[in-house]
Design a protein around this motif. Structure first.
Motif: not given
Length: 136
Positions: A105-130
């Motif tokens: 998790p990492f901080i992405n932004q903070i705005d002038e109203q005091g709102w913080f945004v943090f992000l977490l990126d993931v990658q899924a490996n899956i098999t998708v059936f036709k």
């Protein structure tokens, strides 16, 4: 395919430890925890029956005016998802292989109203059936 819904449901099973419910979509105007797809997802292999192995990129984002709340929530999610071994499809459209934490998790932004945004990126490996269903 119901992968993103099942991942969101799995995140919500972490409640009551989570202080906010995860939803599909993007951050709103108030405190929120969301999951949405990122660019770069791809088919890795396609089989004769139309089944595909795919790498899918997702971002989990949280917005709050409490930096501590976001930090503790996203670290809890990250720790739980790192141990995830099973995620079942409700409609039989995919088979889960693994989930890779692409970054902590990492901080992405903070705005002038005091709102913080943090992000977490993931990658899924899956098999998708036709046709959206497992054969057999």
């Amino acid at each position: 395919m119901d992968f993103m819904e099942m991942l969101c449901d799995r995140i919500n099973t972490m409640t009551p430890r989570l202080l906010v419910d995860c939803k599909l979509g993007y951050l709103g105007a108030t405190e929120s925890l969301v999951i949405y797809p990122l660019p770069g997802s791809k088919i890795v292999q396609e089989f004769m029956d139309g089944t595909t192995d795919q790498k899918l990129n997702y971002e989990i984002a949280m917005q709050s005016q409490s930096q501590n709340k976001i930090n503790s929530t996203l670290w809890l999610i990250q720790n739980e998802l790192e141990k995830l071994k099973v995620l079942d499809s409700q409609d039989g459209s995919f088979k889960f292989d693994e989930l890779i934490i692409m970054n902590k998790p990492f901080i992405n932004q903070i705005d002038e109203q005091g709102w913080f945004v943090f992000l977490l990126d993931v990658q899924a490996n899956i098999t998708v059936f036709k046709g959206g269903k497992m054969n057999g």
